[in-house]
Design a protein around this motif. Structure first.
Motif, PDB file in Angstrom:
ATOM      1  N   ARG A 171      -3.163  -1.878   6.286  1.00  0.00           N
ATOM      2  CA  ARG A 171      -3.112  -3.162   6.988  1.00  0.00           C
ATOM      3  C   ARG A 171      -3.315  -4.323   6.019  1.00  0.00           C
ATOM      4  N   ALA A 172      -4.297  -4.192   5.118  1.00  0.00           N
ATOM      5  CA  ALA A 172      -4.560  -5.244   4.129  1.00  0.00           C
ATOM      6  C   ALA A 172      -3.332  -5.498   3.267  1.00  0.00           C
ATOM      7  N   THR A 202      -0.263  -7.225   5.363  1.00  0.00           N
ATOM      8  CA  THR A 202      -0.456  -8.649   5.664  1.00  0.00           C
ATOM      9  C   THR A 202      -0.095  -9.536   4.473  1.00  0.00           C
ATOM     10  N   MET A 203      -0.110  -8.969   3.278  1.00  0.00           N
ATOM     11  CA  MET A 203       0.191  -9.739   2.076  1.00  0.00           C
ATOM     12  C   MET A 203       1.543  -9.383   1.458  1.00  0.00           C
ATOM     13  N   ALA A 226     -11.331  -1.023   1.744  1.00  0.00           N
ATOM     14  CA  ALA A 226     -10.301  -1.840   2.388  1.00  0.00           C
ATOM     15  C   ALA A 226     -10.559  -3.322   2.148  1.00  0.00           C
ATOM     16  N   ALA A 227     -11.844  -3.713   2.115  1.00  0.00           N
ATOM     17  CA  ALA A 227     -12.174  -5.112   1.829  1.00  0.00           C
ATOM     18  C   ALA A 227     -11.771  -5.459   0.395  1.00  0.00           C
ATOM     19  N   GLN A 276      -8.096  -5.887   0.215  1.00  0.00           N
ATOM     20  CA  GLN A 276      -7.658  -7.163   0.783  1.00  0.00           C
ATOM     21  C   GLN A 276      -7.818  -8.300  -0.229  1.00  0.00           C
ATOM     22  N   ALA A 313      -4.990  -7.855  -2.729  1.00  0.00           N
ATOM     23  CA  ALA A 313      -3.701  -8.142  -2.083  1.00  0.00           C
ATOM     24  C   ALA A 313      -3.519  -9.645  -1.890  1.00  0.00           C
ATOM     25  N   TYR A 314      -4.590 -10.320  -1.495  1.00  0.00           N
ATOM     26  CA  TYR A 314      -4.520 -11.775  -1.323  1.00  0.00           C
ATOM     27  C   TYR A 314      -4.229 -12.471  -2.655  1.00  0.00           C
TER      28      TYR A 314
END
Length: 270
Positions: free
Chosen positions: A24-25, A28-29, A147-148, A151, A154-155
């Motif tokens: 998911r992370a 989204t990116m 996952a954090a 993210q 990925a950001y």
């Protein structure tokens, strides 16, 4: 944007829920390549629930038995670790990590390596990496869910890609210059650097070289495989820093073969 050439490689993830959350992370990116090395659980209903619509990334995720297989074809590998290492490794922060990965993706595949939830990456796994990256967390509580962490990276990748894209569209102010023909400063630097090193040895090719190197050092009596862990890491760090191209790697392997007596130049034969 070259986000499609960036792999997120998870080493032995223990929870299916985390695999779904990482997917998911990534989605989204705008990232699409998820690779799982010896996952401890199958992709199940919990993984799909945590993916929240990124089911396609889980469905197409590559599952590998070895890290060498997972990194096959990658010209640059950056490993994420929360732990300081006794043997220092070249480091970049998450923003620098994103910039390095995107620059190198001009010429081919690249990878971000994420370790186990509890223990992260081993030193041997880190030795596959050209750089180490760490997220600047609270030193009193540095535990960060995988996952954090995914993210955050990925950001940074998407933010950097969008920034470079925007810079490329800024018109040149100097009179008589055609903005349509201008490259952004980041793209000029990117092009200059990557054109010179277009044929870098990939991670799997380097793994083959390291195996050859360790075998040769044992054959010529320079190193005892059972007692040379630190030497192995130092040598890998040295060659990862040098980043040889394929021709240079072939030269090095030729030298190893000659040193082991399997290949001797004609002028030295009697």
């Amino acid at each position: 944007m070259r986000l499609s050439r960036v792999r997120f490689v998870l080493v032995e993830p223990s929870l299916s829920a985390n695999m779904g959350a990482v997917a998911r992370a990534m989605k989204t990116m705008g990232l699409t390549q998820l690779v799982l090395v010896r996952p401890q659980q199958a992709i199940d209903a919990e993984a799909l629930a945590r993916a929240a619509g990124a089911d396609d990334l889980l469905a197409q995720a590559m599952v590998c038995d070895s890290l060498t297989e997972a990194l096959s074809g990658c010209r640059l590998v950056i490993g994420s670790s929360a732990r300081a290492r006794s043997l220092a490794w070249p480091e970049v922060d998450p923003a620098g990590c994103a910039a390095q990965l995107l620059q190198e993706s001009v010429q081919g595949e690249v990878a971000l390596l994420l370790g186990r939830e509890r223990s992260g990456l081993t030193n041997d796994e880190l030795s596959h990496c050209h750089f180490l990256t760490r997220i600047a967390t609270n030193p009193d509580y540095s535990s960060l869910n995988i996952a954090a962490a995914a993210q955050v990276f990925a950001y940074e990748l998407r933010r950097t890609a969008l920034q470079w894209q925007a810079e490329a569209q800024i018109p040149a102010r100097a009179p008589g210059r055609n903005p349509a023909l201008e490259l952004s400063r980041a793209e000029r630097d990117e092009t200059d650097e990557t054109d010179e090193r277009a044929d870098l040895a990939t991670a799997d090719e380097m793994a083959g070289f390291y195996g050859h190197l360790e075998q040769t050092l044992a054959q010529i009596g320079f190193a005892d495989p059972a007692q040379s862990g630190t030497l192995r890491l130092r040598l890998r760090r040295l060659f990862n820093r040098a980043r040889p191209d394929r021709t240079e790697l072939n030269i090095l392997r030729g030298i190893l073969s000659a040193a082991a007596g399997r290949k001797r130049p004609d002028r030295f034969r009697r």
